[in-house]
Design a protein around this motif. Structure first.
Motif, PDB file in Angstrom:
ATOM      1  N   GLN A  33       9.244  18.542   0.282  1.00 52.75           N
ATOM      2  CA  GLN A  33       9.392  16.987  -0.243  1.00 52.75           C
ATOM      3  C   GLN A  33       8.115  16.557  -0.425  1.00 52.75           C
ATOM      4  OE1 GLN A  33      11.826  16.140   3.428  1.00 52.75           O
ATOM      5  NE2 GLN A  33      13.487  15.405   1.784  1.00 52.75           N
ATOM      6  N   HIS A  34       8.135  15.823  -1.549  1.00 47.07           N
ATOM      7  CA  HIS A  34       6.631  15.140  -1.900  1.00 47.07           C
ATOM      8  C   HIS A  34       7.207  13.752  -2.077  1.00 47.07           C
ATOM      9  CE1 HIS A  34       2.643  14.278  -3.306  1.00 47.07           C
ATOM     10  NE2 HIS A  34       3.031  13.849  -4.270  1.00 47.07           N
ATOM     11  N   ARG A  35       6.731  12.929  -1.077  1.00 48.91           N
ATOM     12  CA  ARG A  35       7.082  11.472  -1.125  1.00 48.91           C
ATOM     13  C   ARG A  35       6.023  10.702  -1.428  1.00 48.91           C
ATOM     14  NH1 ARG A  35       9.313  10.771   4.349  1.00 48.91           N
ATOM     15  NH2 ARG A  35      11.372  11.648   3.464  1.00 48.91           N
ATOM     16  N   SER A  39       0.955  -1.208   0.078  1.00 52.36           N
ATOM     17  CA  SER A  39       0.211   0.225  -0.217  1.00 52.36           C
ATOM     18  C   SER A  39       0.923   1.212   0.012  1.00 52.36           C
ATOM     19  CB  SER A  39      -0.867  -0.136   1.160  1.00 52.36           C
ATOM     20  OG  SER A  39      -0.408  -0.097   2.347  1.00 52.36           O
ATOM     21  N   LYS A  40       0.077   2.484  -0.410  1.00 55.27           N
ATOM     22  CA  LYS A  40       1.102   3.596  -0.659  1.00 55.27           C
ATOM     23  C   LYS A  40       0.762   4.393   0.526  1.00 55.27           C
ATOM     24  CE  LYS A  40       1.334   3.830  -5.618  1.00 55.27           C
ATOM     25  NZ  LYS A  40       0.835   4.722  -6.883  1.00 55.27           N
ATOM     26  N   VAL A  41       1.890   5.156   1.100  1.00 63.51           N
ATOM     27  CA  VAL A  41       1.836   6.539   1.954  1.00 63.51           C
ATOM     28  C   VAL A  41       2.440   7.546   1.022  1.00 63.51           C
ATOM     29  CG1 VAL A  41       2.819   7.253   3.970  1.00 63.51           C
ATOM     30  CG2 VAL A  41       2.217   4.953   3.957  1.00 63.51           C
ATOM     31  N   VAL A  42       1.681   8.627   1.300  1.00 61.89           N
ATOM     32  CA  VAL A  42       2.165   9.932   0.538  1.00 61.89           C
ATOM     33  C   VAL A  42       2.205  10.757   1.611  1.00 61.89           C
ATOM     34  CG1 VAL A  42       1.472  11.519  -1.366  1.00 61.89           C
ATOM     35  CG2 VAL A  42       0.643   9.005  -1.535  1.00 61.89           C
ATOM     36  N   ASN A  43       3.394  11.574   1.521  1.00 62.80           N
ATOM     37  CA  ASN A  43       3.680  12.466   2.507  1.00 62.80           C
ATOM     38  C   ASN A  43       4.375  13.853   1.742  1.00 62.80           C
ATOM     39  OD1 ASN A  43       4.317  12.736   5.624  1.00 62.80           O
ATOM     40  ND2 ASN A  43       5.978  13.734   4.656  1.00 62.80           N
ATOM     41  N   THR A  44       3.584  15.052   2.269  1.00 66.77           N
ATOM     42  CA  THR A  44       4.230  16.255   1.465  1.00 66.77           C
ATOM     43  C   THR A  44       4.669  17.056   2.807  1.00 66.77           C
ATOM     44  OG1 THR A  44       2.648  16.222  -0.190  1.00 66.77           O
ATOM     45  CG2 THR A  44       3.436  18.198   0.351  1.00 66.77           C
ATOM     46  N   ALA A  45       5.723  17.660   2.863  1.00 67.03           N
ATOM     47  CA  ALA A  45       6.551  18.184   3.941  1.00 67.03           C
ATOM     48  C   ALA A  45       6.996  19.557   3.304  1.00 67.03           C
ATOM     49  CB  ALA A  45       7.654  17.545   4.499  1.00 67.03           C
ATOM     50  N   ASP A  46       6.502  20.617   3.959  1.00 69.07           N
ATOM     51  CA  ASP A  46       6.969  22.138   3.606  1.00 69.07           C
ATOM     52  C   ASP A  46       7.471  22.606   4.952  1.00 69.07           C
ATOM     53  OD1 ASP A  46       7.212  24.554   2.814  1.00 69.07           O
ATOM     54  OD2 ASP A  46       5.047  24.751   1.928  1.00 69.07           O
ATOM     55  N   ARG A  47       9.016  23.024   4.605  1.00 74.08           N
ATOM     56  CA  ARG A  47       9.807  23.651   5.779  1.00 74.08           C
ATOM     57  C   ARG A  47      10.352  24.831   5.413  1.00 74.08           C
ATOM     58  NH1 ARG A  47      14.796  20.168   6.907  1.00 74.08           N
ATOM     59  NH2 ARG A  47      15.691  21.387   5.508  1.00 74.08           N
ATOM     60  N   LEU A  48      10.022  25.863   6.367  1.00 74.19           N
ATOM     61  CA  LEU A  48      10.693  27.301   6.094  1.00 74.19           C
ATOM     62  C   LEU A  48      11.562  27.518   6.842  1.00 74.19           C
ATOM     63  CD1 LEU A  48      10.365  29.909   4.129  1.00 74.19           C
ATOM     64  CD2 LEU A  48       8.804  30.707   5.920  1.00 74.19           C
ATOM     65  N   SER A  49      12.877  27.933   6.519  1.00 66.87           N
ATOM     66  CA  SER A  49      13.908  28.097   7.425  1.00 66.87           C
ATOM     67  C   SER A  49      14.361  29.747   7.140  1.00 66.87           C
ATOM     68  CB  SER A  49      14.883  27.259   7.493  1.00 66.87           C
ATOM     69  OG  SER A  49      15.715  27.016   6.098  1.00 66.87           O
ATOM     70  N   PHE A  50      14.985  30.212   8.294  1.00 72.95           N
ATOM     71  CA  PHE A  50      15.295  31.785   8.155  1.00 72.95           C
ATOM     72  C   PHE A  50      16.500  31.882   9.127  1.00 72.95           C
ATOM     73  CE2 PHE A  50      11.191  30.780  10.201  1.00 72.95           C
ATOM     74  CZ  PHE A  50      11.706  31.142  11.575  1.00 72.95           C
ATOM     75  N   ASN A  51      17.341  33.002   8.558  1.00 71.15           N
ATOM     76  CA  ASN A  51      18.215  33.362   9.540  1.00 71.15           C
ATOM     77  C   ASN A  51      17.875  34.455  10.605  1.00 71.15           C
ATOM     78  OD1 ASN A  51      17.682  35.732   8.069  1.00 71.15           O
ATOM     79  ND2 ASN A  51      19.547  36.055   7.202  1.00 71.15           N
ATOM     80  N   THR A  52      18.510  34.876  11.537  1.00 73.73           N
ATOM     81  CA  THR A  52      18.224  35.630  12.774  1.00 73.73           C
ATOM     82  C   THR A  52      17.431  36.881  12.335  1.00 73.73           C
ATOM     83  OG1 THR A  52      20.164  34.837  13.954  1.00 73.73           O
ATOM     84  CG2 THR A  52      18.656  36.791  14.844  1.00 73.73           C
TER      85      THR A  52
END
Length: 815
Positions: A302-304, A279-292
């Motif tokens: 990431q779309h997995r 069976s399939k597992v679909v995962n979408t992650a959206d990470r926002l990183s920033f400096n000080t």
């Protein structure tokens, strides 16, 4: 929290208003096997007023086979003793009067039969829930919506328990549960507990015992409590067996059980297999990183898509020899095998831009990964039980051991669009061996009818050997060994324990209770880098009190002190680098998590077998172990740079407090319709030094509806919902699940055919979660395949030697 306390008090007002004065009448007795003369500790005793159809009340027998109805009004009664594998015993014309308030029946022998009778029968209805003073018992054989599932599907039905879509189990909102299988540590079956539970067919489970405030006899590990899964067996003479087959669109399993008994020797064996289809597992992650200054930002998406499958089988044999009527030897041996396959394709887009919107870089890549895990586990045990002429006095010696070999293979290769960068990748082989041996001695001394002492000693020896060989892909496309991620380590933990506890009844049966204390001394040795784990000694007290208003209602109070030791994977500092942007590592400096819990509860049984339980709890954990995530623009490991990395490590974050209310019960609406429901409300707070407190409300609720269409056709519908929950650094996703099932009995109730549908109207379960920390925020959508359809067939065969057709018991001497 004050509002929650007020709500709880309001809920208790109607409960307190129905409290009654205690009557003086008593009916007592003891239930034994008519052949082996041993006590039968799972019997249900019903007390029915003469001329009535429904029971006046019912109780389960104690561990020594004894029972006592107190507060019985004057009148004439009929008593029914019933349990699986034995003929029902009916005793008529029991009389309680003011002149003779005590009716002592004495011994009630039950004759074993070949047919498996209803495990709990009160006025023709199976009792699924039984609230005892020290545990909640769930009768799994009366559950049909889990008929083609596994142990986790059964656990979803049990009050206070929640199971997420990955099979992780929590008790009262706490995942630190100590699991036992037939009273033995579930760890002897190898692997992680969620994997073990998903390899046990639901058809193999007889009952589930839940102890939120375990006594001193049980290991102090597991701040949530203890769950004991009791598998089916057959004590009847002769040769008997059963076959279970289940086929479905997502899960298939099957099992065969055989049992034979002649004279003082009994033997049983089983084999079961389980397949979780791809069976399939679909995962979408959206990470926002920033400096000080938040003037430079990086968005990483990431779309997995991850196909997954699992295969397993287990087998075991049990031999019981009653050497003499007071000396019994029991030996078991088992083997289990499990393999999981997972592949995945991950589309990645990493865009760095200024706060003005100007794009600095945009890197598009694709990562292909594979993970295979295999495990073979062997276990064996030997138990010696000696009873004495003095009723209730017992001595037992137990030896349990397991040896597990496992191997994990991971590989991933990342390629970049338009060949901006050379391909990168890693592969690793991780073989290991886990060994555990438990040796214990327990002794029970009944000092008097109202006072009993239990004491014992135990040693747990754990050994883990592990090695990892990691290769890195070079620019020329050749894999070479990475010495910085190649290592071998040994982990050993010895636990030496002793306990003493007393069971008592005070003030003329006004107050029953158990009190005890357990001492555990732990020595841990490891060659893990930076690991200097000190010797620790803990003293874990516990107290349980119960006041019966009458035989239909009671109050209970419990206090327990328990711990959670870090697992070796939580201590292992080596990096998990299968996803170079999301690394994991353990923490050798972890300390034991300690927990103290207070519970109060009220239990009521009604004349028609309906029941109600209302309880409250307060729990505080110190050195609470949770995962903590940090973001690094560049993370250097042994000379290798990893860019835009989220590193997740285990840590003792501080304190966690939990305040909760649990309401559960069963309602017999008509002879054909019955309902069961469970509601758990929790308020959690994470108190971490230097950070704002994080917490909030969460809930878990379920509803089960059973309808008997005709004598041999029954239908059931079950639904559960878990809300999202706030942890220290993340918000865990919620989920829902619903199941519809029907079962038709065949061949004079020796067989049955069932149909089951799980989430038939939703292909995926959508789970939304989020995480945050210094320099980053992240959102996730995980879609897990849950919809499935299945068919189940069960058949019981065999007949005990010398058995006869079922006859109506007419009195105490009926056999």
């Amino acid at each position: 929290m004050q509002k929650l306390a007020g709500t709880f008090l309001l809920l208790m007002i109607p409960v307190l208003s129905i409290a009654q004065t205690v009557n003086r009448g008593q009916i007592t007795g003891t239930v034994t096997d008519s052949v082996t003369k041993k006590v039968i500790d799972v019997t249900i005793i019903s007390l029915i007023k003469t001329g009535a159809v429904s029971p006046f009340t019912w109780i389960g027998v104690n561990a020594d086979g004894s029972f006592k109805f107190a507060g019985v009004p004057e009148g004439q009664y009929r008593l029914v003793a019933n349990t699986m594998g034995y003929r029902t015993k009916i005793i008529d014309s029991l009389v309680v009067t003011a002149a003779a308030p005590v009716c002592a029946i004495g011994n009630i022998p039950l004759a074993p039969v070949g047919k498996v009778l209803k495990e709990v029968m009160i006025a023709g209805k199976a009792q699924v829930l039984n609230n005892k003073m020290d545990q909640l018992v769930y009768n799994a054989t009366a559950d049909i919506t889990s008929q083609n599932g596994v142990a986790t599907d059964v656990l979803k039905k049990v009050p206070m328990i929640a199971v997420d879509v990955d099979g992780n189990v929590s008790l009262q909102g706490n995942e630190n549960v100590r699991f036992l299988i037939n009273g033995k540590p579930a760890s002897i079956l190898g692997s992680g507990i969620s994997d073990v539970l998903q390899t046990i067919p639901a058809s193999q489970i007889k009952r589930i015992e839940v102890m939120t405030s375990p006594g001193a006899k049980y290991d102090a590990s597991g701040t949530a409590g203890v769950i004991n899964i009791v598998l089916k067996d057959d004590k009847a003479k002769g040769v008997n067996g059963s076959i279970h087959l289940s086929a479905g669109t997502r899960l298939e399993n099957g099992s065969i059980n055989l049992a034979a008994r002649k004279g003082r020797i009994g033997m049983s064996a089983f084999f079961s297999g389980n397949t979780q289809l791809k069976s399939k597992v679909v995962n979408t992650a959206d990470r926002l990183s920033f400096n000080t200054g938040k003037d430079t930002l990086t968005q990483f998406i990431q779309h997995r898509i991850s196909p997954f499958s699992k295969n397993s089988y287990q087998s075991g044999i049990n031999l019981e020899w009653e050497v003499t009527p007071r000396n019994t030897l029991t030996a078991t041996a088992g083997f289990s095998h499990m393999v999981t396959y997972a592949t995945g394709r991950v589309e990645q887009d990493q865009r760095t831009y200024l706060s003005t919107g100007q794009t600095l870089s945009d890197i598009v890549s694709e990562r292909n990964a594979a993970t295979n895990f295999g495990e073979n586990a062997r276990n064996w045990s030997l138990t010696y039980l000696k009873t004495f002429r003095k009723k209730g006095r017992e001595l037992s010696l137990n030896y349990v051991s397991s040896n597990t070999d496992n191997k994990n293979y991971d590989a991933q290769i990342t390629t970049y669009q338009k060949s901006k960068f050379p391909a990168s990748g890693i592969r690793s082989n991780n073989p290991g061996r886990d060994r555990e041996t438990d040796i214990s001695i327990d002794y029970v001394e009944p000092v008097s009818k109202d006072f009993k002492i239990e004491t014992g000693l135990k040693a747990i020896i754990e050994n883990i050997d592990n090695s990892v060989v990691t290769d890195t892909l070079l620019n020329d496309g050749v894999f070479v060994n990475n010495p910085g991620q190649t290592y071998r380590f040994h982990f050993k933990r010895n636990i030496y324990a002793g306990y003493a506890s007393v069971s008592f009844s005070l003030f003329n049966k006004l107050l029953d209770g158990k009190a005890g204390v357990r001492y555990e001394h732990t020595e841990t040795r490891s060659d893990l880098p930076e690991a200097d784990i000190p010797v620790d000694d803990i003293l874990a007290p516990g107290l349980l009190l119960q006041h019966k208003l009458d035989e239909t209602q009671s109050f209970r109070f419990a206090y327990t002190y328990r711990i959670q030791r870090p697992a070796y994977e939580d201590l292992n500092p080596f990096l998990g680098i299968i996803d170079p942007h999301n690394l994991t590592a353990g923490n050798p400096a972890l300390k034991n998590e300690t927990g103290q819990k207070i519970e109060i509860g009220y239990n009521k049984t009604f004349d028609n077998n309906s029941s109600l339980y209302i309880g409250g709890l307060y729990n505080i954990n110190h050195n609470d172990i949770q995962h903590y995530t940090s973001f690094f623009p560049v993370y250097v490991v042994n000379g290798t740079n990893y860019y835009d990395v989220s590193l997740s490590k285990t840590a003792n974050i501080g304190r966690q407090t939990t305040f909760g209310i649990n309401i559960s019960g069963a309602a017999i609406i008509t002879d054909k319709l019955s309902l069961r429901s469970d509601i758990l409300l929790l308020e959690k707070n994470n108190i971490v030094p230097g950070f704002p407190d994080v917490g909030g409300w969460s809930y878990k609720a379920n509803l089960n509806i059973t309808y008997q269409f005709e004598k041999d056709l029954i239908a059931e519908a079950f639904g559960t919902i878990n809300s999202k929950r706030a942890d220290f650094q993340s918000i865990r996703p919620g989920y829902y699940n619903y199941t519809i099932a029907v079962k038709k009995q065949l061949f004079d109730k020796k067989g049955s055919l069932g149909l089951t549908a799980i989430n038939p109207f939703s292909r995926y379960v959508n789970q939304y979660s989020s995480a945050y920390g210094t320099g980053f925020t992240q959102t996730n959508l995980r879609q897990t395949t849950m919809r499935s359809f299945g068919v189940t067939f069960n058949y019981k065969f065999g007949r005990p030697k010398g058995s006869t057709e079922k006859k109506k018991d007419t009195g105490l001497l009926a056999d």
